[in-house]
Each structure stands twice: as C-alpha cells, then as structure tokens.
Design a protein around this motif. Sequence first.
Motif, mmCIF file in Angstrom:
data_model
loop_
_atom_site.group_PDB
_atom_site.id
_atom_site.type_symbol
_atom_site.label_atom_id
_atom_site.label_comp_id
_atom_site.label_asym_id
_atom_site.label_seq_id
_atom_site.Cartn_x
_atom_site.Cartn_y
_atom_site.Cartn_z
ATOM 1 N N GLY A 133 0.728 -1.096 -0.034
ATOM 2 C CA GLY A 133 -0.006 0.007 -0.111
ATOM 3 C C GLY A 133 0.722 1.300 0.077
ATOM 4 O O GLY A 133 0.253 2.214 -0.461
ATOM 5 N N GLY A 134 2.188 1.230 0.207
ATOM 6 C CA GLY A 134 3.101 2.306 0.445
ATOM 7 C C GLY A 134 2.547 3.384 1.303
ATOM 8 O O GLY A 134 1.944 3.076 2.454
ATOM 9 N N ARG A 135 2.577 4.592 0.692
ATOM 10 C CA ARG A 135 2.036 5.669 1.487
ATOM 11 C C ARG A 135 0.712 6.003 1.716
ATOM 12 O O ARG A 135 0.282 6.652 2.423
ATOM 13 N N LEU A 136 -0.134 4.935 0.894
ATOM 14 C CA LEU A 136 -1.721 4.941 1.273
ATOM 15 C C LEU A 136 -1.973 4.494 2.709
ATOM 16 O O LEU A 136 -2.970 4.845 3.313
ATOM 17 N N LEU A 137 -0.957 3.795 3.441
ATOM 18 C CA LEU A 137 -0.964 3.233 4.417
ATOM 19 C C LEU A 137 -0.741 4.465 5.568
ATOM 20 O O LEU A 137 -1.163 4.174 6.601
ATOM 21 N N SER A 138 -0.150 5.403 5.175
ATOM 22 C CA SER A 138 0.111 6.411 6.109
ATOM 23 C C SER A 138 -0.798 7.728 5.979
ATOM 24 O O SER A 138 -0.146 8.800 6.626
ATOM 25 N N GLN A 139 -1.556 7.633 5.373
ATOM 26 C CA GLN A 139 -2.150 9.149 5.198
ATOM 27 C C GLN A 139 -3.843 9.018 5.123
ATOM 28 O O GLN A 139 -4.147 7.913 4.424
ATOM 29 N N ALA A 140 -4.298 9.858 5.732
ATOM 30 C CA ALA A 140 -6.007 9.864 5.544
ATOM 31 C C ALA A 140 -6.324 10.390 4.034
ATOM 32 O O ALA A 140 -5.479 10.887 3.228
ATOM 33 N N GLY A 141 -7.321 10.068 3.495
ATOM 34 C CA GLY A 141 -7.737 10.229 2.185
ATOM 35 C C GLY A 141 -8.683 9.454 1.602
ATOM 36 O O GLY A 141 -8.748 8.206 2.258
ATOM 37 N N GLN A 142 -9.218 9.907 0.487
ATOM 38 C CA GLN A 142 -10.060 8.958 -0.179
ATOM 39 C C GLN A 142 -9.893 8.568 -1.590
ATOM 40 O O GLN A 142 -9.164 9.557 -2.270
ATOM 41 N N ILE A 143 -10.131 7.344 -1.995
ATOM 42 C CA ILE A 143 -9.841 6.912 -3.346
ATOM 43 C C ILE A 143 -11.066 6.305 -3.749
ATOM 44 O O ILE A 143 -11.724 5.233 -3.094
ATOM 45 N N ASP A 144 -11.807 6.787 -4.844
ATOM 46 C CA ASP A 144 -13.015 6.264 -5.322
ATOM 47 C C ASP A 144 -14.138 6.392 -4.341
ATOM 48 O O ASP A 144 -14.827 5.461 -4.004
ATOM 49 N N GLY A 145 -13.993 7.104 -3.325
ATOM 50 C CA GLY A 145 -15.158 7.277 -2.413
ATOM 51 C C GLY A 145 -15.010 6.388 -1.368
ATOM 52 O O GLY A 145 -15.836 6.365 -0.432
ATOM 53 N N GLN A 146 -13.909 5.705 -1.154
ATOM 54 C CA GLN A 146 -13.738 4.857 0.234
ATOM 55 C C GLN A 146 -12.387 5.515 0.712
ATOM 56 O O GLN A 146 -11.597 5.849 0.087
ATOM 57 N N GLY A 147 -12.142 4.872 1.974
ATOM 58 C CA GLY A 147 -10.856 5.303 2.639
ATOM 59 C C GLY A 147 -9.635 4.589 1.786
ATOM 60 O O GLY A 147 -9.873 3.345 1.325
ATOM 61 N N ALA A 148 -8.660 5.375 1.796
ATOM 62 C CA ALA A 148 -7.454 4.730 0.911
ATOM 63 C C ALA A 148 -7.231 3.433 1.361
ATOM 64 O O ALA A 148 -6.678 2.563 0.448
ATOM 65 N N GLU A 149 -7.238 2.875 2.753
ATOM 66 C CA GLU A 149 -6.700 1.690 3.086
ATOM 67 C C GLU A 149 -7.726 0.646 2.705
ATOM 68 O O GLU A 149 -7.303 -0.442 2.218
ATOM 69 N N HIS A 189 2.737 20.282 0.451
ATOM 70 C CA HIS A 189 2.445 18.798 0.902
ATOM 71 C C HIS A 189 2.472 18.983 2.415
ATOM 72 O O HIS A 189 1.761 18.346 3.415
ATOM 73 N N ALA A 190 3.574 19.727 2.820
ATOM 74 C CA ALA A 190 3.815 19.545 4.493
ATOM 75 C C ALA A 190 2.600 20.260 5.211
ATOM 76 O O ALA A 190 1.999 19.749 6.258
ATOM 77 N N LEU A 191 2.265 21.505 4.614
ATOM 78 C CA LEU A 191 1.239 22.099 5.187
ATOM 79 C C LEU A 191 -0.281 21.499 5.242
ATOM 80 O O LEU A 191 -0.799 21.273 6.200
ATOM 81 N N ALA A 192 -0.504 20.783 4.228
ATOM 82 C CA ALA A 192 -1.584 19.923 3.961
ATOM 83 C C ALA A 192 -1.684 18.944 5.112
ATOM 84 O O ALA A 192 -2.575 18.593 5.755
ATOM 85 N N SER A 193 -0.606 18.149 5.177
ATOM 86 C CA SER A 193 -0.318 16.944 5.895
ATOM 87 C C SER A 193 -0.594 17.380 7.398
ATOM 88 O O SER A 193 -1.045 16.974 7.987
ATOM 89 N N ALA A 194 0.182 18.488 7.683
ATOM 90 C CA ALA A 194 -0.239 19.128 9.146
ATOM 91 C C ALA A 194 -1.545 19.518 9.590
ATOM 92 O O ALA A 194 -1.969 19.074 10.816
ATOM 93 N N GLN A 195 -2.191 20.044 8.600
ATOM 94 C CA GLN A 195 -3.704 20.275 8.813
ATOM 95 C C GLN A 195 -4.439 18.838 8.994
ATOM 96 O O GLN A 195 -5.251 18.978 9.999
#
Lengths: 974, 85, 177
Positions: A203-219, A330-336
């Motif tokens: 999963g690479g970085r998808l395991l380490s960040q919140a976010g949506q892919i195709d309307g579901q959680g990245a994980e 990216h850093a700013l978004a990540s901090a938020q």
Amino acid sequence: MKRRVTGGSALDRGRAVRFHFDGREMTGCRGDTLASALLANNVRLMGRSFKYHRPRGVLTAGSEEPNALVELKRDGTFHPNIRATLQELHSGLEARVQNCWPSVRHDVMAVNDLFAPFLSAGFYYKTFMWPRAFWERLYEPVIRRAAGLGRLPRAHDESLHERAFAFCDLLVIGSGPTGLMVALTAGRAGADVILAEEDRQMGGRLLSQAGQIDGQGAEDWVQGVLAELTALPNVRLMPRTSIFGTYDGGVFGALERVGQHLAEPGLAPRECYWRITARRAILASGALERPIAHPGNDRPGVMLLSAVASYWHRWAVDPGRVVVFGNNDHALASAQVLADQGMQIAAYIDPREDVAGDTPFPFHSGGEVVATRGRHGLREVTIRVRGRESRIACDTLALSGGWNPTLALTCHHGARPVWDEAIAAFVPRPGMVPGLEAAGAARGRFSIAACLADGVEAAQAALAELGLKAPDMVLPEAEDSAYALRPLWQVKAKGRAWLDFANDVTTKDVTLAAQEGFASVEHMKRYTTQGMAPDQGKSSNMGALAVLADATGGSIPETGTTTFRPPFVPVSIGALGAGAKGAGFRPERRTTSDAQARAMGAPMIEAGLWYRPSYFPQAGDADWRTACNRETGFVRQTVGVCDVSTLGKIAVQGPDAGRFLDFVYTGTMSRLAVGRVRYGLMLREDGHVMDDGTCARLNEHDYLVTTTTAAAGEVMQHLEFVQQAFCRGWQLRLASVTENWAQMAVAGPLAGEVLGHVLGEVPDLPFMGYCPVQIGAVAGRLFRISFSGEKGYELAVPARFGADLFRHLVALAEGLGGGAYGMEALNVLRIEKGFITHAEIDGRVTAFDLGMQGMMSSKKDFIGRAASQRPGLTGPERMQLVGLRPSDPQAGIAAGASLFQPDAPATAAHVEGHVTSACYSPTLGTWLGLALVVNGRARHGARLRLEDGLRGQRCEVSLCDPVFFDPEGGRMRD
Amino acid sequence: MYLPCPCCGWRDMREFTCIGAADYCDRPEADAPPEAWDNYLHLRDNPAGPARDLWYHAPCGTWLEVARDTVTHAVTGSTAVEEAG
Amino acid sequence: MIELSASDPFAGLHLPLVHGAARLDSVPPVRITAIAPLPGQTEALASALGGFPAPGEVLDTTLRLVWVGRGQAFAFGEGLPEGLERHAALSDQSDGWAGAQLEGADAQAVLARLVAMDLRALAVPSSVRTLLGHLPLLLVKQSETAFDLWTYRSMAGSLSHELDRAMRMVAARRALA
C-alpha cells in the motif's frame, strides 16, 4: 504505554509483545516495528552517531533510516546495523544500541563531540600523515578501534539463508498507488507479474495518510485491490522484499525477510536472496522526504514529517507536541490533516513568505528553525521569523524539505538522472536501464491521482512491449493537489547543521571540503564521508549537493550527483552467499573407493574438486612419513594399489580421430597400433605445455585420451574448441567418459600376481599395451602403464563395480605384503622416476624446458607448434627440468625453495631456479627434488645453494638428471 | 546477464566461460610468418562499442561467438563457432 | 577370478528424502548409451533409431532418447539397434551419471532455489543441460511436479546435499504460512 493513541492500522492492539531493548523489558503490539514500539515506550534515544557519538533518535519510518541502527540478537549472537524501522517486533526480541559505551545515555566517546572543531572534514587525511613510523603501530589500531558502525559478531553466522531464482513478465517495484495500479492493469491483462514491496504491508504511502480513493478510505481501496491481485494466479505478491540492484539482462537483486521477523522461524531462512529476471520492470518506489539542515537538527525527536504521520496512522504513536518545519504545500496539508485527527501541532514554520493558511495552529510564514534544545531528546526549538527569534516548547520537530524520487535503481547501469526545477529534485530519464521505467512519484508525479494514472499508463506501455493487450481501466478518483515548494537546503544560523546523520557530516564540512579544493561531488563525498554510511545518504545526499553547489557557486545540475551503485539497501554477505558454506561451498567429487579409504583411516586431500587419500595410517606409525615410506616400499618391493579414477578420460571416436589427435598432441597418434598406448604432450597455442597423459588406441576409430586430474576440464574444453573451430566437418566425436570408469593402478613386482587372482589369467600385455578383459561377468579394460616406475597395470571397470574392485585389490595386495597407497607415496614414486605433474607443468614451461623437445614432430602442424619455435622458448637462458640432491642426504628440502649460486646474495635478481617438487626417498635414502634451473641440463653436477625463506631452510644441493631411480626403465618394462 | 547459446537459447552467464576476442578462431596457416602468429596470439583490439567475443557454454559443450556492445552491454546475438564463417 | 558386486552412487546418502511436499529418490540403474551422430549421418541415424532429439527434446521410441548436449543424446534402456556405430560415436555412460527424481507439489519451488532457469516454461517431457548450484546437471522434466536430475556420479553426495537443504527450507517456509 504512554505514547499510544487509539487505532493504528498496522497494529493488532489485542496482542501484546514483550521484548528487550538495552536490557530493559518493554511491551509493544503485534504489528509494531522495533522503532514504533520504542517510540510508543517513550524511547527516543536509539543510538549514537558515528564520529561525534551524538545522541540520535529515529528519523524515518522506512529502510532509508540513518540513525536507528541497533544490534539484534539472533541465533545466539548480536548482529549489528539492524534498522529498527524495518525490524518487525516479535516476542522475545532482544536489541541493544550500538556505537556507545558504557551506555547510550552516558557514552564516553561523546567526548569526541567536544573536539568537533578538530574532527572536521578530512581530519584523518590531515592528522595521521606523519611521522610515517606511526602508521602501522599507532594510527591504524586507533582508527580501527574507532571506525565502523556496530561490532561484528565474533562467532560464525549460523543463521540460515536462502538463495532463489524467479522469473516474470513484469516486475513491479513498490506497492503504493502507482505500483498497485501497474499490478492491477498487468494482472488483468494476464501478464506474469511479481509485485515486490519492502514493507510488511502493501500500500505504500496510502497506509500512512488519510484520504479517499473512489469514495472509500485509501486503506479500504488498497485492501480491495490486494484481494483482486491475490485471487489472480498470474500475480505473485512479495512483501518484505527489497529490490536492491538492477543488473544486465533484466536481472534484479532482491532481499526477502523470511524469518527475520519471527520469534520461532524454525528451519525457515532468515532472509532469502532472490535473483528475479523480468522481461519488463516498473519502478514504482515512490519518493523519500528530505530533511532540512538547520542547527541542531540531529536531536532525538527531530523526524521527517512523513515519518511522524506514518507512526501516527499505522502504529498509533503519539508524537506529543509537534512543531512542523516545512517548505512545501504537501507539508502544510499534511499538518492540517494531522491536526484534524487530534495531533497536537504546536506550530507550523514555513520559510516561504507568500503562503498563508487558515490553520488551527500557529502558522509562521517566512520562518526558520535556528536551534533546538534537549540533551537526550528534543524539548524546545528556537524559531526565527523575519529576524525575530522565539522559542516553542515541543517534543517532536517534523521536517519536510520536499521530496526526492526514489530513483537509485534506474542509475545502476551508469546513467545519470536529470534535474527537475519544478520539484527541485532529480528525476529519472526514460531508458536509463533497458526494460525498466519509473512511474508515479519515482518520476516526480506526486499527487495520488497522478500516480494512479501514471501506473496505468506505464503498465499499458509495458504490456504493449510484452505483446499483451491492456485491459480498459477506469481511473479511481483521488486527491490531485498541486505540489509547490521553495527549496530550503540549509538554514544559515549559528551552530552545526547536519546533513548526513549517520556519518556526522555537517553543512560546514561540505563547505570546508569545497574550500580545500574538493569541489567535485565525488571528491567531496570521499573527503567528508558524506553518504558513505549504511543508509548511503538516502536522506542527505541531495542536501549535501545543494550545499556544495552553494559553496562553489554552481547550480545543482552542474554539480551533479554521485554514482548510484547496488545495493540500494544493505544486504548481508550471509544472504548473498546463502548455502555456500560447509558442504555447500563447492561440489565434492568422491571416487568409488572413497568410503573404503575413509574407513581405513586415510586423511583425504583435495585434488581440484576430488578427494583422494593422502596415506593409509597403521597403528604405531610415528607420523605420516612412516606410512608414506611403507607404501612406497610396497610398490618397489611387492605390490601397491591406488585409485586413479580421477584422471580425465576422453573418448575420441570416428574415422578422423587419429588425424585429430595428431593435431592436438605434439607426437603422432594416428600411427599407434590398436591395443597400444603412447605418452603424449599437449601444448597451448602459445607454445607452452598444457597437459600430459596417455593415449590408447582401443579400436580402429576409437581412442582413449587420459588427462591429469587437475586439467581434465581444461583439456576437454580445449579439444572441443579445436574440433569446433578448426576441424569442421571431420568425422570425429568427443565424449568425456571419466566418470563412467573406476580405474585402479596395481603396481609393483607382484602386480601380475594380484591381477592373476582378479582375472584368472593375466593377458600377455607388453609395456604400454592395452586389452579388454573380463572380470567374471564384468567387461573391463586393462592398460599396462606405470606412473611409479614399477611393473604396473591400470584396471578399469564400470564405476558401479569400483568400490568392490578396490576392496578386492587391496585385500589381495595385503595378502602379498603390499596394500593401498595414497597420494604421498604416489608423489614419492613419481619424483624418484622424474615423472612430471602440474607442479612442473606450471603454465610457463615448454616441451624444451622439460627435455621433451624430441616429442615434437617436425612432420606435421599441431597446436602450439608455431609458437613453440619462436626465439625465447628454447635455449640456454630457459629454466630447464633437473633433479636435485642435497649434499647432506638428510637435509630436508621443500617445493617452492629458490636456488642461488653458492656465494650469491639471496635476492630475486640472483635466483637461478626453484624447486618444483620434493620428497624423502626411502628407496634411495635421501631427500630428492625436481627443479627448474636456468640452463639446468648443461649443468648436471653443479652445486647451488637452496634457500627457503618461508621455512628457514638453507642447504647445498647438486644438479643431476631428473630420473633418480632405474633410469633405463627396466623395472616397468619387463 | 544472459547469453544466447545457439544450442540451448538464453542462459545465465554462470554457465559460460569467456576466452577473449573471437579473433582466436582465425588461426594462421602453419607456415604463416611470425608476424601473423604474433598477431593471432597476442594482439587484440579493445573496442568501445560492438565486439565479438569467444565463449564456451560448458553444459552443452558449444563454443560460440557472441556479438555484444561493450558500452551498452547489449547482447545482440551469437553463432556457434562450428557454423561461423 | 573374482565376481564384482555393484554399488549405488547414492549409497549411504539416506534416500529417499521427504520434506514437506517434495520427495527425492534415486533413479534405478539403467543402461545409458551416449550417441553422437557423425557429420552428415544424423538422418541415417534417426531412421535407424526412430528419431533423434533436437536440442531440449526427449523422444520416446522403443528407447527413451534424451538430448544431452551439442550433437549428443543419451539412449536410456536396453535394446539399441545393431550397426549404429556406422553413423555415430557410441559410448557407455551407464555408470558415469547419478540420477535422482525430485517429485511433489513443491518440486519446482525447490529447484527454484538451485537452478537459474524458468522451469515452468519447459515442455513435458523435455531435457535441459544446466547447473544445479555449481553442479553439472542434466534435467529431464517428466511432468510439472516431477524432475529427473542427473549429475556426475562422483557428485551424488553434493547433489543430495543441495537438494536436501533446499527441500528443508521450502518445507519450513510452507510451515510458516
């Protein structure tokens, strides 16, 4: 556990795992790495740096880790330089910090840090130059004691390792958004795919960040893709596998952690070294975040922002109060996002003046971190915003200096990457390694959406090259934010700012290197040791280049990169050499009489890959020479038996066999009568002797060539070359029959009697004769040849009967007062007779040197003929074969000794020759030697001084004919 | 690295032994002048680019000439010595 | 006159070996004749033998003919037609080789530890000359799960050592899963 929040996608929170770190018992969770478990136990100090022994904590959450290198107990010994970020926790794990004494908190060598002004770049080169006499006795021991990270275990590495080969159409390196899309596209197309991922989880970085892919959680999206890939029979998933090198022909080196993460791996290997051959490969290795070189940036608690996020998401590690120092969107978004999820962001510092954000935490644009405090861990940072300094209390400083595509594998064939100004990083060019292309973040496409799309595109291109039809792919919807940054390579403020944490290289060291003339990047690297630690500068090389560019006034692309070489990650020698120790070191060739020889107590010696008995001891023997003398005596007085099956045997068959042999031997074999054997010499084309042996004519079109044991392979290869290159169309075939026949020498005055018992009736065979024989129902071959100078036979039978034949022959010989003889006696017997072996045919001697110039036919062309006649290969200036006798018969001599004129100094310029073979002759009651001596044949009777510097021997010897015993040869003929 | 054996197809490099330039197949006539023998035995080009090497594939006993590029490492083909011109 | 008794190349090596889903056992002794057609004689030889294998081929006529190298095949079994020596060089190799069969669901996984070739791609039956570790190898693929492995007789011990080690590790890996 004080520092855990809820969640943690990598963790099985219900399963506690006990482990020891530096002797303290701690508890982690199943799914932890050693690094995450230590952080969760509030351990930030994980090691000491190489040079200054500065306290260091973990910087990253991956294999690029420069700091958190520990010693791990495994199979009873501690193994150094284990990356805590990669080592999975298991119960009973024992680790300790390295590079410190007596403890990580109180390290005596930290005194080096006080001398830092003297230990700057090039310190060793400047300091340890003089006086010269100190090099070996003082400087080297001191440097050696201080050098190196970790301690090598003193014991043998008994860990099990494995090596394996794999093949595929498409190798996908990395399983982030890009790699997953590549694998999915190629997997659906039916390609034979290997997806390799360094982490335990795909999963690479998808395991380490919140976010949506195709309307579901990245994980969840990752889990869905993995489920499909797992179900495809043409896709192999290889987690815990680092691809560490690219080689010619689509070959990739990979290291898989098989049992490394387990408490009880059983007989499973610790690691497996894979050699993967792929028709095409896609590098989807993502990008590595880079730190910022600011004063005090090496304190435990200073981490990469992406690592802080990984530990938070995957391992639920609470970093406490976090100051983020980033120079990019990216850093700013990540901090938020992290703040939204409950992380305490104490402040966000960005050097850019023109960014602003509506953040729930203090936002300092135009700011820099200029100092840090906290002896064993960060307590506070000092920031400078538009010239004004202030302090912020915090536990963690999260750095983000932008991202570097992980492109090392594309550079392993020597090609250089190109500079991409937009992302201030090097990116790979297409075609740097044939068959390998980078995709996604590995080539600077950083948004998730861009990676997904790039993965599909890269897979489609590879499938087209593989001749496979790409399926229609619908791109999932995902984050597609722009990435902008302003490069910030170093904060110019008072205090040391680190680039290479592992090797303690600061911005000042790089600047100093440039000032002192080491301005080329390759020179700077060696002068400062930048990038030469186990992490190979993954998080620091880019920064060092930029500082060097700044110091020299050049641009970064002008400055260029250092060379990327395999391995990309450290690979243990044990893994590379898997299986190649003990009995697996090299093949063992055992004769059919091997078991009996060992049962008789014979020490075995190696002859090439073969094992042969050295001698056959008996009770009461004083030493090996007693046995050797006895066995030599058998052969001279009664009868001895020796297994000579190891000699090479080559069948040369066909109507042109004789013609062929005339071409490869110096002598003429075509006129040999059927049933006769002849001694022959083969030369190399350069006129020197390749090998000697016998050639028997078994039938009209059927010859049997024998070679020495040592040269059997070389001779077969040579004969095949001559046949294929120079004898095209000849009616001729070659076959090695060495292994099909067990051949026993029966030698001595009573040899005939032994054979009589075996054959019933001994054929009336002349010396150098051959005939087929029957031993009961078994068809054999009998040769009357002798390597001992006694009446001798060699009897060959199909190998399955070898063991039994040897047993019978030894018993018969023993009944006649003789017995088996080994290599030592064989050597004495042949030296007494002046017979040569590869001790004499050392690759530099000619037939002339051996006194065998008469064996070179002048009536035909043969291999080596032209060259053997050129000036310099014949003549009195050549070293020629002679015999040696010491004036004192009991003065021991040994092969390798040099020969001098009696009064000449023992220096290389005065060497007249050397001893090639030597032995004590029980037959003649004296030591004997064979030697190569300048103009030796004309100097029989001359006295020389023998000097053996190695064994401290010196004696007078006289030169003589090399045949010491029975020079007329009557004993073997009649 | 893989090499194409004319008999066995593409095989791992560890199965092969390299002897040097393929010039070694062009043996002078027995009565050729010493210069021809000197050239044959000792003088070799050291090309940066296309080269023809002589290799031995031990498992099947085939001698082959391999065409490869010493700069790019590309292996472009091979011929059995027995069948070469 | 004495009568000689035969011994097995794998004597003392404790075959068969069984680890997990792989089994190694010796191939019973069989007559092996190396046949190398003389130049221009391949067709005549093929008609006498009922065929002659091309590189990599295994032909089952009255005997099993296995390609083993440049211009050479092994005939496994008795009953070679008379008069072949007019067309080919013949040599007895019955005692020169030690053969073991590796069989089972993990046979390919075991060989992937030792042989640098993609064995999935080979036809059934087919033959390959390559290396097993550092050992010379004649491999005959009998099926997707059965391989005859031949090496020089003197190296039978090393062959079984290498295979034993690989079989144990593959079995141990399976036990982890």
